[in-house]
Design a protein around this motif. Sequence first.
Motif, PDB file in Angstrom:
ATOM      1  N   ASN A  72       2.431  87.160 -45.193  1.00 53.92           N
ATOM      2  CA  ASN A  72       2.997  88.282 -45.515  1.00 53.92           C
ATOM      3  C   ASN A  72       2.294  89.198 -44.506  1.00 53.92           C
ATOM      4  O   ASN A  72       2.966  90.479 -44.888  1.00 53.92           O
ATOM      5  CB  ASN A  72       3.969  88.589 -45.994  1.00 53.92           C
ATOM      6  CG  ASN A  72       3.304  88.537 -47.345  1.00 53.92           C
ATOM      7  OD1 ASN A  72       1.768  89.251 -47.417  1.00 53.92           O
ATOM      8  ND2 ASN A  72       3.598  89.034 -48.328  1.00 53.92           N
ATOM      9  N   LYS A  73       1.122  89.388 -44.217  1.00 51.66           N
ATOM     10  CA  LYS A  73       0.100  90.497 -44.151  1.00 51.66           C
ATOM     11  C   LYS A  73      -1.121  90.250 -43.246  1.00 51.66           C
ATOM     12  O   LYS A  73      -1.289  89.044 -43.501  1.00 51.66           O
ATOM     13  CB  LYS A  73      -0.222  91.351 -45.236  1.00 51.66           C
ATOM     14  CG  LYS A  73      -0.657  91.134 -45.925  1.00 51.66           C
ATOM     15  CD  LYS A  73      -0.945  92.233 -47.237  1.00 51.66           C
ATOM     16  CE  LYS A  73      -1.959  93.423 -46.642  1.00 51.66           C
ATOM     17  NZ  LYS A  73      -3.591  92.960 -46.453  1.00 51.66           N
ATOM     18  N   TYR A 133      13.361  76.405 -52.084  1.00 48.19           N
ATOM     19  CA  TYR A 133      11.389  76.431 -50.716  1.00 48.19           C
ATOM     20  C   TYR A 133      10.831  77.180 -51.392  1.00 48.19           C
ATOM     21  O   TYR A 133       9.780  77.581 -51.504  1.00 48.19           O
ATOM     22  CB  TYR A 133      11.359  74.798 -50.412  1.00 48.19           C
ATOM     23  CG  TYR A 133      11.314  75.557 -49.280  1.00 48.19           C
ATOM     24  CD1 TYR A 133      11.271  76.533 -47.915  1.00 48.19           C
ATOM     25  CD2 TYR A 133      13.277  75.569 -48.476  1.00 48.19           C
ATOM     26  CE1 TYR A 133      10.798  76.876 -46.886  1.00 48.19           C
ATOM     27  CE2 TYR A 133      13.487  75.502 -46.840  1.00 48.19           C
ATOM     28  CZ  TYR A 133      12.267  76.706 -46.443  1.00 48.19           C
ATOM     29  OH  TYR A 133      13.373  77.430 -45.197  1.00 48.19           O
ATOM     30  N   TRP A 134      11.002  78.615 -50.884  1.00 49.45           N
ATOM     31  CA  TRP A 134      10.289  79.406 -50.550  1.00 49.45           C
ATOM     32  C   TRP A 134       9.905  80.200 -52.028  1.00 49.45           C
ATOM     33  O   TRP A 134       8.986  81.162 -51.544  1.00 49.45           O
ATOM     34  CB  TRP A 134      10.831  80.370 -49.534  1.00 49.45           C
ATOM     35  CG  TRP A 134      12.321  81.090 -49.659  1.00 49.45           C
ATOM     36  CD1 TRP A 134      13.035  81.934 -50.782  1.00 49.45           C
ATOM     37  CD2 TRP A 134      13.504  80.232 -49.854  1.00 49.45           C
ATOM     38  NE1 TRP A 134      13.861  82.417 -51.164  1.00 49.45           N
ATOM     39  CE2 TRP A 134      14.934  81.243 -50.609  1.00 49.45           C
ATOM     40  CE3 TRP A 134      14.183  79.552 -49.430  1.00 49.45           C
ATOM     41  CZ2 TRP A 134      15.887  80.977 -50.432  1.00 49.45           C
ATOM     42  CZ3 TRP A 134      15.106  79.388 -48.921  1.00 49.45           C
ATOM     43  CH2 TRP A 134      16.215  79.795 -49.516  1.00 49.45           C
ATOM     44  N   ILE A 168       3.368  82.240 -46.908  1.00 49.46           N
ATOM     45  CA  ILE A 168       4.728  82.329 -47.452  1.00 49.46           C
ATOM     46  C   ILE A 168       4.803  81.207 -46.435  1.00 49.46           C
ATOM     47  O   ILE A 168       3.781  80.904 -45.732  1.00 49.46           O
ATOM     48  CB  ILE A 168       5.405  82.532 -46.937  1.00 49.46           C
ATOM     49  CG1 ILE A 168       4.802  83.401 -44.828  1.00 49.46           C
ATOM     50  CG2 ILE A 168       5.250  84.309 -48.084  1.00 49.46           C
ATOM     51  CD1 ILE A 168       6.425  84.656 -44.762  1.00 49.46           C
ATOM     52  N   VAL A 196       4.805  81.292 -54.427  1.00 54.28           N
ATOM     53  CA  VAL A 196       5.111  81.619 -55.753  1.00 54.28           C
ATOM     54  C   VAL A 196       5.060  81.504 -57.553  1.00 54.28           C
ATOM     55  O   VAL A 196       4.567  81.298 -58.102  1.00 54.28           O
ATOM     56  CB  VAL A 196       5.615  83.412 -55.537  1.00 54.28           C
ATOM     57  CG1 VAL A 196       6.069  83.988 -56.527  1.00 54.28           C
ATOM     58  CG2 VAL A 196       5.614  83.956 -54.057  1.00 54.28           C
ATOM     59  N   ALA A 213      -3.417  88.776 -50.541  1.00 51.75           N
ATOM     60  CA  ALA A 213      -1.986  88.307 -51.110  1.00 51.75           C
ATOM     61  C   ALA A 213      -1.494  89.161 -51.779  1.00 51.75           C
ATOM     62  O   ALA A 213      -0.398  88.864 -52.850  1.00 51.75           O
ATOM     63  CB  ALA A 213      -2.893  87.163 -51.912  1.00 51.75           C
ATOM     64  N   GLY A 214      -1.587  90.722 -51.955  1.00 46.12           N
ATOM     65  CA  GLY A 214      -1.307  91.715 -52.519  1.00 46.12           C
ATOM     66  C   GLY A 214      -1.587  91.947 -53.774  1.00 46.12           C
ATOM     67  O   GLY A 214      -1.506  93.585 -54.271  1.00 46.12           O
ATOM     68  N   ARG A 247      15.324  82.062 -46.918  1.00 45.76           N
ATOM     69  CA  ARG A 247      14.491  81.442 -46.361  1.00 45.76           C
ATOM     70  C   ARG A 247      13.862  83.487 -45.950  1.00 45.76           C
ATOM     71  O   ARG A 247      12.897  82.514 -45.052  1.00 45.76           O
ATOM     72  CB  ARG A 247      14.753  80.827 -44.870  1.00 45.76           C
ATOM     73  CG  ARG A 247      14.959  79.819 -45.247  1.00 45.76           C
ATOM     74  CD  ARG A 247      15.434  78.958 -43.881  1.00 45.76           C
ATOM     75  NE  ARG A 247      16.458  79.545 -43.504  1.00 45.76           N
ATOM     76  CZ  ARG A 247      17.733  78.934 -43.692  1.00 45.76           C
ATOM     77  NH1 ARG A 247      18.114  78.520 -45.332  1.00 45.76           N
ATOM     78  NH2 ARG A 247      18.575  79.889 -43.446  1.00 45.76           N
ATOM     79  N   THR A 298       1.880  87.187 -53.291  1.00 44.77           N
ATOM     80  CA  THR A 298       2.259  86.771 -52.891  1.00 44.77           C
ATOM     81  C   THR A 298       2.089  86.994 -50.957  1.00 44.77           C
ATOM     82  O   THR A 298       3.228  86.063 -50.053  1.00 44.77           O
ATOM     83  CB  THR A 298       3.754  87.718 -52.540  1.00 44.77           C
ATOM     84  OG1 THR A 298       3.389  89.051 -52.073  1.00 44.77           O
ATOM     85  CG2 THR A 298       4.667  87.796 -54.106  1.00 44.77           C
ATOM     86  N   TYR A 313       9.266  86.930 -49.668  1.00 46.92           N
ATOM     87  CA  TYR A 313       8.572  87.533 -49.822  1.00 46.92           C
ATOM     88  C   TYR A 313       7.105  87.607 -48.803  1.00 46.92           C
ATOM     89  O   TYR A 313       6.476  87.507 -48.332  1.00 46.92           O
ATOM     90  CB  TYR A 313       7.555  86.211 -50.562  1.00 46.92           C
ATOM     91  CG  TYR A 313       8.294  85.882 -51.871  1.00 46.92           C
ATOM     92  CD1 TYR A 313       8.251  86.329 -53.473  1.00 46.92           C
ATOM     93  CD2 TYR A 313       8.822  84.650 -51.859  1.00 46.92           C
ATOM     94  CE1 TYR A 313       8.611  85.880 -54.113  1.00 46.92           C
ATOM     95  CE2 TYR A 313       9.769  83.587 -52.876  1.00 46.92           C
ATOM     96  CZ  TYR A 313       9.310  84.931 -54.107  1.00 46.92           C
ATOM     97  OH  TYR A 313       9.614  84.261 -55.931  1.00 46.92           O
ATOM     98  N   ARG A 314       8.357  87.490 -47.699  1.00 48.43           N
ATOM     99  CA  ARG A 314       8.226  88.273 -46.660  1.00 48.43           C
ATOM    100  C   ARG A 314       7.695  89.470 -46.615  1.00 48.43           C
ATOM    101  O   ARG A 314       6.592  89.793 -45.321  1.00 48.43           O
ATOM    102  CB  ARG A 314       9.203  87.648 -45.086  1.00 48.43           C
ATOM    103  CG  ARG A 314       9.964  87.158 -45.048  1.00 48.43           C
ATOM    104  CD  ARG A 314       9.004  86.461 -44.251  1.00 48.43           C
ATOM    105  NE  ARG A 314      10.136  84.882 -43.765  1.00 48.43           N
ATOM    106  CZ  ARG A 314       9.851  84.663 -42.659  1.00 48.43           C
ATOM    107  NH1 ARG A 314       9.948  85.155 -41.997  1.00 48.43           N
ATOM    108  NH2 ARG A 314      10.544  83.118 -42.437  1.00 48.43           N
ATOM    109  N   VAL A 315       8.101  90.779 -47.561  1.00 48.61           N
ATOM    110  CA  VAL A 315       7.676  92.045 -47.452  1.00 48.61           C
ATOM    111  C   VAL A 315       6.615  91.587 -47.955  1.00 48.61           C
ATOM    112  O   VAL A 315       6.375  91.325 -49.320  1.00 48.61           O
ATOM    113  CB  VAL A 315       9.070  92.992 -48.326  1.00 48.61           C
ATOM    114  CG1 VAL A 315       7.450  94.671 -47.858  1.00 48.61           C
ATOM    115  CG2 VAL A 315       9.128  92.845 -46.940  1.00 48.61           C
ATOM    116  N   PRO A 316       5.013  92.061 -47.450  1.00 54.60           N
ATOM    117  CA  PRO A 316       3.924  92.514 -48.722  1.00 54.60           C
ATOM    118  C   PRO A 316       3.705  93.155 -49.972  1.00 54.60           C
ATOM    119  O   PRO A 316       4.602  94.305 -49.541  1.00 54.60           O
ATOM    120  CB  PRO A 316       2.288  92.581 -47.880  1.00 54.60           C
ATOM    121  CG  PRO A 316       3.432  93.352 -46.537  1.00 54.60           C
ATOM    122  CD  PRO A 316       4.708  92.967 -46.619  1.00 54.60           C
ATOM    123  N   ASP A 330      18.257  73.238 -49.054  1.00 54.54           N
ATOM    124  CA  ASP A 330      16.952  74.150 -48.925  1.00 54.54           C
ATOM    125  C   ASP A 330      16.620  73.987 -50.897  1.00 54.54           C
ATOM    126  O   ASP A 330      15.437  75.362 -51.375  1.00 54.54           O
ATOM    127  CB  ASP A 330      17.497  75.572 -49.051  1.00 54.54           C
ATOM    128  CG  ASP A 330      17.397  75.477 -47.505  1.00 54.54           C
ATOM    129  OD1 ASP A 330      16.688  74.624 -46.818  1.00 54.54           O
ATOM    130  OD2 ASP A 330      17.630  76.993 -47.328  1.00 54.54           O
TER     131      ASP A 330
END
Lengths: 235, 493
Positions: free
Chosen positions: B186-187, B63-64, B181, B68, B171-172, A208, B178, A211-214, B402
């Motif tokens: 994430n940013k 699932y996470w 999420i 992507v 999105a990077g 979980r 990515t 992809y938390r780090v962009p 998961d």
Amino acid sequence: MSDTLTIDGKEIPYRPGQTIMDAAMAAGVYIPHLCHNPEFKPHGSCKLCMVNVNGRNVASCTMPAASGMTVLNDTPELNGARRSLLQMLFAEGNHLCPVCERSGNCHLQALAYYLGMTNPHYVQFYPSREVDASHPDVLLDRNRCIMCELCVRASSEVDGKDVFGLSGRGIQTRLVVNAPTGLLGDSALAVSDKAVQVCPTGALLIKRQGYRVPVGRRMFDHKPISVVQTEGGHD
Amino acid sequence: MAFELESAAHPENLKRVVIEPVTRVEGHGKVTLLLDEDNRVHQARFHIVEFRGFEKFIQGRPYWEVPVLVQRLCGICPVSHHLAASKAMDMIVGARLTPTAEKLRRLMHFGQILQSHALHFYYLASPDLLFGFDSDVARRNIVGVAAAYPEIARQGVALRRYGQEVIRITAGKRVHGTGSIPGGVNKNLSMEERDTLLKEIDDMIAWSQGAVELVKKVYGGRPDFHNGFGYFRSSFMSLVREDGALDLYHGGLRARDEHGQTIFDHVDYTHYWDYIHEEVKPWSYMKFPFIRSKGREEGWYRVGPLARVNNCDLIPTPLAEAERKAFKAFGGGSALHATLAYHWARMIEMLHCVEGIKELLHDPDLLGDDLVTQGQRGFRGVGVIEAPRGTLIHHYRVDEDDLIVRANLIVSTTHNNQAMNEAVRQVALQYLDGQNLTEGLLNYIEVAIRAFDPCLSCATHALGQMPLEVELQDAAGQVVDRLARNGGGETAR
């Protein structure tokens, strides 16, 4: 004779007991590697760190440094052989970098960039490998395992649990889990274990967190692996 | 007239004309026409000949990874897949998004629709509209547009680039980022990034207004021709906001029939299956969805810009709303059903996107740092979004470990399958029936398909029950044997 050797013509010092890899890292000279991590005993299995010493190819992570050694490291021939080894690793596993959550933080991918690997060259094996998601906090995706045994060594040497091991021979070799069911969820592994932290690819992951780090803030987004690892970054 | 010309009674005596591939669309498809000796059309079909397997091969993945992974369905609208999957995964992690996260996703999606609409209008459709459907084929492309109308082409390239830049910042990456999420993003947006985007936004608004004017000018120049080209009436379906406004990111499902009567409204999309079913036909890899209450024969409908602009009660940005009113006035106050009105509606939406981007860039929430939330874990997730080409449905089941155990995707272009076939048949009857076929005339068929901006690579993703047909031909090309498996998995000779 003094305690020095030369790597690609550069004279660097070493201490007795150090390997060529130890001496090179201490001197800020990058030798490509995957299964080596300075926190653990040398393993010598991935052969990416192969250098030429006085005309003979040796694994620099296991070869003790010796006075007067003439070591060739960053040469087209050696880098070509390393690239071939990497291509074999990519071909025998299922490494889908475009969608992998370790992309940008993966040593295997970063090395491929560093060594200019632009295609897998060999026919993909597309092996059928199991994903073990039975642990509540850790995912084991064998598709990405390169059999470096860093998790095996970390679990044994640091965690004192012996959760992981390799089983089978040759291309049938696979990472196995020390549990009655063979499942990670039934093993002694804890999410805080060192074994979970050391995987150089995306085979062992904390669940979980993907992809938390962009993009732009990942380990290898701005510096190649040669710079990151000579600056001391391994995990 | 919906199913007329789908299957000729005696195809064996007819000659076959194939348009393959259909050009200036995303993905690969073909059109087959069966004509008699007098060139009368007896059968017209739009076939999708690609084959994908996303619903199957994401099974067993965590699932996470899905937001992507599934965006790889498409290189043109990956953000829409990225966000539809993220919305489904928000349900899995039990999240209620923070204002910062939701607005960043909305910004990302405005960028997506802007770049996709600009790509379609300027690169794919404008050669037909500016030069004529049967004009010189050597010039009927974006290079020809750049030579004859350099400023229009330059604006098109710039609008697309700007949309891509919005995506890159949120999105990077410009393609396959990515940023979204499960439970958030994430940013956030930095002040520098915001200011970079703000610098050009007024140009983008002015050029989008110009694009709407251009379509109106072209359309209004020959209103009867443009209204009548490939004309048919149908139901429309789209998401709308609670107050009935156009909403490209979130809302309830609204469907209206060909007379403008409501079929359903403000439907909670997590129950989409109670309202929409899919049918498989043996001659296409693309499924045929239909509204359950109206049945297989009558239940087909259209989605996308034309459906959205017709269906909504207002557009919540002033310039686009004014254009929507003009669009509606042109239709005499009721919905426009013309196939080519898709282009007009698409440019109104593009204008809405750039207005929406400007509005969001002035919102301080985008600079916030409360990015991710989670709540009670769920096991079923449904995410629906309005992608550039229409309503996009992602539906997943996740197990206790998961991992994905089931997935169903109903992709925008799939909803339009029957409608595209209908447009092909109308054009075939209007312009090709009894004529000596020329390249220019065959392009009329492609113009009708192109109006929908189909993305065929997105739309062909099913696996397991797909119809397949194998033909054995002798040296003279005569069919000796044929083996077919229908959508139910039954094989017949």
